[in-house]
Write an enzyme that holds these catalytic residues in place. Sequence first.
Site: not given
Length: 313
Positions: A245, A144-146, A148
């Site tokens: 997103r 998962i993104d930084k 998130t």
Amino acid sequence: MEAEGIGLDQYFMVGEEEQDIRIDRYLTDCLKELSRSYLQKLLKNGDVLVNEGPVKASYKVVEGDRIFCRVPEAVAPKILAEPMDLRVLYEDQDVILIDKPKGMVVHPAAGHLTETLVNGLMHHCQGQLSGINGIMRPGIVHRIDKDTTGVLIVCKNDKAHRSIAAQLKAHTVTRRYRAIVHGQIREEEGTVDAPIGRHPVERKKMCVNEKNGKAAVTHFQVLERFKDFTYIECRLETGRTHQIRVHMASIHHPLLGDLVYGPARCPFNGLQGQVLHAGIFGFIHPESGRYMEFQAPLPAYFEELLDRLRKIG
């Protein structure tokens, strides 16, 4: 990091939407493990050929160009085990589920070899992590993104890794996210079914790409409406990069705090990236065969933001 490389001959064919991009930039997007400066060295050394001939880094690719890139074998960096206060939701001999905090990068990459989740896992698990994704991403089967937060599953051995990877590919895992988006969503629920691929111009971004994208499906449900925002839950069928997103931005409801796919300025000071939380992850355990589901509570900043929006109206 002593050197870069992946030790493979790489071949690419330039598509219509990719032409007129500098070749060093084009290769940077294609070979994310390698830095632009390193690829420029390969170009200078003649290790990159376009239509069987050398080119300079300033060369702009053309549709139909056949690109060959010889990348020397990498000299592997040493990934350090670092003690961290990890939020462990569940752990056994096969898997570990972590509640990832905001701002934490999942795995090391060039220029960022420390203070990632993998560094903490190396210490916590004493190196007992699957090796399928290589030394830079031990145990990591998805990410998962930084910015998130929320549930991330990590595999301790290759058997578990193959099992979870197969479930992800078959879209049989449960993944539910909470998010706050711009604007009021009128319908109670909906589905965005639109392929996602790399942006044809801004190469670090993803977009809905009908021609070159991969199938992507996001279901959303409204949980609460505010004056200018909506609190939603999203359920993923697929797991494309930046899927929620991109999909929510494509229907004109970008995530609050997302400066990449939403407004250039955030209306709330102090927010760090998109307001997105991976709340639930469910899967079939690779050893027992039982379905298991784990939930990470909303982080404090998210709860505080909801309270603030309720007061505003």
